[in-house]
Design an enzyme around this catalytic site. Structure first.
Site, PDB file in Angstrom:
ATOM      1  N   LYS B  78       0.831  -1.255  -0.245  1.00  0.00           N
ATOM      2  CA  LYS B  78      -0.084  -0.015  -0.079  1.00  0.00           C
ATOM      3  C   LYS B  78       0.978   1.136   0.295  1.00  0.00           C
ATOM      4  CE  LYS B  78      -4.090   1.795   2.610  1.00  0.00           C
ATOM      5  NZ  LYS B  78      -4.642   1.812   3.965  1.00  0.00           N
ATOM      6  N   SER B 153      -9.836   1.718   3.139  1.00  0.00           N
ATOM      7  CA  SER B 153      -8.764   2.760   2.223  1.00  0.00           C
ATOM      8  C   SER B 153      -7.552   2.138   1.951  1.00  0.00           C
ATOM      9  CB  SER B 153      -7.820   3.313   3.278  1.00  0.00           C
ATOM     10  OG  SER B 153      -7.309   3.344   3.972  1.00  0.00           O
ATOM     11  N   SER B 177     -10.179  -0.541   7.425  1.00  0.00           N
ATOM     12  CA  SER B 177      -9.078  -0.464   5.906  1.00  0.00           C
ATOM     13  C   SER B 177      -8.483  -1.688   5.709  1.00  0.00           C
ATOM     14  CB  SER B 177      -8.540   0.737   5.928  1.00  0.00           C
ATOM     15  OG  SER B 177      -8.979   2.096   6.021  1.00  0.00           O
TER      16      SER B 177
END
Lengths: 477, 485, 95
Positions: B78, B153, B177
């Site tokens: 990420k 997210s 998330s």
């Protein structure tokens, strides 16, 4: 209306740790811009602070030396505001749960002894430096200083005069330096002071409106700034005006305080406990540990010197101005066993040489043993006090021990009565005119004869003996 | 089967026997990316050159006898994890050109294990979102329905695994998330106990809630990733010194005699009927496997979203103050003075959701409101933790739906922030209490969208989670589908 | 209304953000809705509860006072939008 000043001082002291408070960068002063920085103190995305244990211990030392209560639990809080020298946009400090609280220091002024309370001592990180371009509309940010550890010492508003304030600052300063946790350099910024000043009618309990004073970079300036501000506020109040709560900067060249140029908005710091740091737990064992490392503090040392060495308070004050100096003095006394002469020699000639040279007692060419020996030699009568004055100068210049110099220069005091009597006879014979004048009542000429004897003996004759013999011979008829 | 379709353990086995190479695996992954990335947009940046180099190194290591589970395995990160010398943007315009001079601790760990980094995965800006619709670099689409969100997210990290654009990935979880996108993308996602994985190098959103965790294709892979990233880190003061077990040792174990808590507050109004059905089916699978399900209560569930949106935004408002245009990142041009520079930089550099949360957090901490908001929320947070402490006295693990609905359509909730926040309702509580959680696929909706079931356990009980998740996975034998990309 | 337009503008200034008039309107409404929702926290009984600041309460996470290597000046300022003489340049700050 009679007003009394109410003053509370805030001192920030930079701690003498090797590394910064939350990262391993060097905390040393004076490096090239942004060369003692790392992702942590630069406030880069993703970094985290880790607390330097020595910072806690140094803060504990100061807390113990000022009789504070050390809190078993304390934590760090974020003080949020925007400024270019504050890379994270917040300063890591302590707010609701500081390390130590409720201490005091004792000060002494012309008016006598007084106790000034300490509200709290807490740890925090220093910010960076801004340098302003003289011509271009630019400022430059150097973050070397960001993260250097500080302790903030907040005093109670117990101070009632500029003089007390100066005494309080000096006491804090010498304590920090004695503890070897701060070098106390106001010019370099390792010891900073801000003041809160207000006036109130004598007898009133509530405080008046206060102003905050900043930018006082020496003890003298603190005193001058406070004196000015007290007068300024007095004038306003007596003319029926009101004090504006504001921050004022001391202007050294003009000798006055001026309100800060930027419209100082009341900062909303939005303090909250820093989630990246965990609590600090201090237990009795740790406190005992730190306590055992505390040196004898200046006040105690001063009082012991007065007691043990039977020297006056003034002498004790000078001799304990720094820990190395006090240690030096005691080493001298150990060798010669004569505290008062030792005090005189150290405070007099020795300190004078050092001051002229900008030298440091720790690297003084005259060793404590050497000075002690010299004093012993005077007491034994081997050399005279006058000879010693030359001797100590020679010792300072060459670093050689007294006995060596004495041998080299043949500086042995003449104590042989017979030899001296002969010299005196010679002088008297050579000065018949002065002899007659002396005998007819001009007593002052005694000094002339002494001088002649001194010259003839190259200053090596024992002055007492000279006086004795000379008097005898001159009074002979 | 393509190499990119394999799990970590299957690929590892082939690498060990010499049946294939890490370079071939990397090429297979990039080949897949070339085909589908245009549609999915799971990545902000790709690390093609670096990957092939690392893969070649990994092959050499394997030849020399390296038996590590992750050696040569293509993994996505990420874009919230700092990678030394390689752009790390956090999905934001304000960091669009930031090149960290250091690696996050988990990145170092994966490097040491020989993992091959495929690229930096897309995400909601500064991890603030539940749909990966707020990235400055564009949306990520759910591989199971390209007109739908992948969750957020960590939407990019989840989608990449679901679309075989990597074998496994790392995401972060502050309010769900990892777990929510895992559920919406049909993959396994785990949030470790707070303090289990180092946050050093994780760009902070909410410091007391953030945790890094893995996305994988199955539970065994999740255990492998957990072994690699869980460790005490002296660079993170909140890192916990607890021993790290071998998480693989919890696999292939039964759950006979276990007590599984079903919190009644998680099964009330607002849950999609198909999600409810799938989760109920999961409950019966668990019972068939020998566990006993009991009802438990988590009385303060209703306050969780409110607590989260005070605590997280307050911390975020402070964490994001460093983005001021002075030292790195975007700086607005032609600012006449410092104040203008700050305001323009931050207003132009941050997206709307980030600004909204900064405003909310600043307000909650501001003078006069601190006690009513931040302090109060922190106290209620304590109650949430107490609820779990009490519940875990009655059961080994807790079972809940992960998300109240399957993936909704892109743009469906962007106008109503509060609605978006409420979709985190099942995942937020674990972050508040600091407990670990895992989402495991448990079925599909009639529209073919994945549904996940969540397991929660007490602090440092990741082993229990992996054990029950693995047992469930084996027993449920959810049909292995692939998204039709 | 839980929050006024003026408060929104004040908070924006604290956070160094600026908004158009339209944005201020929109934000005020959105924040108001969110704050109204958050109001439910007042119903929770928190008597005697210490605010929970850490999920796992640990203490005394220290490091030794040892100097470690800093970044070179080039690396420290490499990401800087405007650099001059190894320092970060900003519009002049009046003090």
């Amino acid at each position: 209306m009679h007003y009394e000043p109410v003053i509370g001082l805030e001192v920030h002291a930079q701690l003498l740790t090797n590394s910064k408070i939350f990262c391993g960068c060097s905390a040393e002063f004076g490096a090239a811009p942004n060369s003692h920085t790392c992702p942590v103190c630069l406030g880069m995305p993703g970094v985290l602070p880790v607390l330097n244990k020595t910072v806690v211990e140094f803060a504990m030392k100061m807390a113990l030396a000022t009789h504070c209560r050390i809190n078993f639990i304390s934590n760090f809080a974020r003080k949020n505001y925007f400024y270019p020298d504050l890379p994270k946009g917040y300063q890591i400090s302590q707010y609701a749960l500081p390390l130590a609280e409720h201490g005091y220091v004792d000060i002494e002024t012309e008016a006598g002894k007084k106790r000034i309370g300490l509200t709290r001592i807490h740890m925090e990180e220093d910010a960076g430096k801004l340098i302003h371009d003289e011509h271009l509309p630019s400022s430059y940010v150097d973050l070397n200083r960001t993260g250097v550890p500080l302790i903030e010492i907040v005093g109670e508003p117990d101070i009632r005069s500029a003089e007390e304030a100066a005494a309080y600052l000096r006491r804090l300063h010498e304590t920090l330096v004695y503890l070897e946790i701060c070098d106390g350099n106001m010019e370099e910024g390792s010891f900073r002071c801000d003041a809160n000043v207000s006036l109130r009618p004598v007898g009133q309990e509530t405080f008046g409106t206060r102003t905050e004073l900043k930018n006082m970079n020496s003890f003298r300036n603190v005193q001058r700034a406070l004196e000015y501000e007290i007068k300024r506020q007095e004038y306003i109040l007596e003319s029926g005006g009101e004090i504006v709560q504001e921050t004022r900067l001391w202007d050294d060249t003009q000798g006055l305080t001026l309100p800060m140029r930027s419209k100082e908005e009341a900062h909303d710091y939005r303090y909250f406990p820093d989630p990246d740091l965990v609590a600090i737990h201090v237990d009795d064992a740790w406190i005992k540990d730190v306590e055992s490392t505390l040196p004898e503090l200046p006040l105690e040392k001063r009082e012991r010197f007065i007691r043990e060495y039977e020297i006056p308070a003034y002498d004790a004050g000078v001799l304990t101005a720094s820990k190395p100096l006090a240690e030096y003095y005691e080493a001298v006394v150990k060798v010669c066993g004569k505290p008062k002469p030792a005090a005189n020699w150290v405070m007099g000639d020795l300190l004078r040489f050092l001051n002229e040279d900008r030298g440091d007692i720790r690297t003084c060419p005259v060793s404590a043993e050497g000075l002690g020996d010299m004093i012993r030699l005077i007491e034994e009568g081997t050399i005279s006090g006058k000879m010693a004055k030359d001797l100590i100068q020679e010792m300072y210049k060459t670093g050689k021990p007294p006995k060596t110099i004495i041998e080299e220069k043949g500086l042995v005091q003449i104590t042989d009565e017979g030899a001296l009597a002969q010299v005196i006879d010679g002088i008297i014979a050579a000065n018949p005119h002065q002899l007659e004048q002396y005998r007819s009542g001009k007593d002052k000429l005694f000094g002339y004869f002494v001088g002649q004897v001194m010259k003839a003996t190259q200053g090596k004759a024992n002055p007492q003996l000279i006086n004795e013999l000379l008097k005898k011979k001159l009074d002979q008829s | 089967m393509e190499l990119n379709q394999l799990t970590i353990h299957a690929l590892r086995d082939k690498l060990r026997t010499g049946e294939t190479t890490a370079v071939a695996a990397a090429e297979s992954v990039f080949g897949r990316i070339d085909v589908v990335e245009g549609k999915v947009h799971a990545y902000i940046s790709l690390m093609r050159d670096e990957a092939l180099k690392t893969a070649a190194d990994a092959d050499r290591r394997i030849q020399k006898g390296d038996q590590g589970d992750l050696c040569g395995i293509p993994v996505a990160l990420k874009d919230i994890l700092c990678t030394q010398g390689f752009k790390t943007t956090c999905g934001s315009h304000i960091l669009h050109n930031f090149i960290p001079p250091y690696d996050a601790t988990v990145v170092v760990a994966l490097k040491q294990a020989g993992a091959v980094f495929v690229g930096k995965a897309n995400m909601d800006e500064f991890a603030m979102g539940s749909s990966t619709e707020t990235s400055w670099f564009g949306v990520t689409r759910n591989p199971w329905g390209l007109d739908r969100i992948p969750g957020g997210s960590s939407g990019g990290s989840a989608a990449a695994v679901a679309a075989d654009e990597c074998i496994a990935s790392l995401g972060t979880d502050t309010g769900g998330s990892i777990r929510q996108p895992a559920s919406l993308c049909g993959v396994v996602g785990m949030k470790p106990t707070y303090g289990r994985v180092s946050r050093f190098g994780l760009i902070a959103f909410a410091s007391s809630l953030d945790q890094i965790g893995p996305f994988t294709k199955d539970v065994e892979d999740c255990a492998i990733m957990m072994n690699a990233i869980c460790a005490y880190d002296p660079k993170d003061s909140t890192s916990v010194k607890a021993d790290v077990p071998d998480y693989k040792s919890f696999l292939h174990k039964d759950i006979a005699g276990w007590t599984v808590g079903i919190p009644k507050e998680y099964f009330q109004a607002g849950i999609d009927p198909e999600v409810l059905a799938a989760v109920k089916k999961a409950i019966s699978v668990i019972e068939a496997a020998g566990a006993r399900c009991v009802e438990v209560t988590l009385p303060h569930t209703d306050y969780c979203v409110a607590v989260y949106y005070i605590v997280a935004t307050a911390e975020a408002s402070s964490n994001l103050a460093r983005y001021d245009g002075v030292k790195y990142g975007y700086r607005a041009e032609n600012a006449r003075d410092l104040l203008e520079m700050y305001k323009k930089t931050r207003s132009e550099g941050f997206g709307a959701e980030v600004k909204r949360r900064i405003m909310l957090g600043t307000y909650a901490l501001s003078s006069g409101y601190y006690d009513a908001y931040y302090k109060k929320a922190s106290q209620v947070r304590g109650r949430v933790k107490e609820d779990f402490d009490n519940a875990f006295r009655q059961c080994d693990v807790i079972l809940t739906p992960t998300s109240p609905t399957p993936a909704f359509k892109l743009g469906e909730k962007t106008d109503d922030p509060l609605q978006m926040y409420l979709s985190d309702i099942y995942t937020i509580s674990a972050n508040l209490a600091g407990i670990p959680g895992i989402s495991v696929p448990c079925g599909f909706s009639t529209q073919g969208l994945p549904i996940g079931v969540q397991f929660l356990a007490g602090h440092f009980a990741e082993g229990k989670l992996l054990q029950i998740a693995h047992a469930y996975e084996q027993c449920a034998a959810i049909e292995k589908r692939r998204p039709a990309l | 209304m839980k929050i006024s337009k003026e408060e929104v503008e004040y908070v924006a200034h604290l956070a160094r953000l600026e908004f158009s008039a339209e944005e201020v309107e929109k934000f005020t409404l959105q924040l108001d809705k969110i704050l109204s929702y958050i109001d439910k926290l007042n119903q929770a009984d928190t008597t005697g509860m210490e605010p929970m600041t850490h999920a796992i309460p640990t203490a005394n996470a220290f490091r030794e006072d040892v100097v470690t290597r800093s970044l070179s000046n080039e690396a420290a300022v490499a990401n800087g939008p405007e650099i001059r003489g190894g320092s970060f340049r900003v519009p002049k700050v009046i003090e």
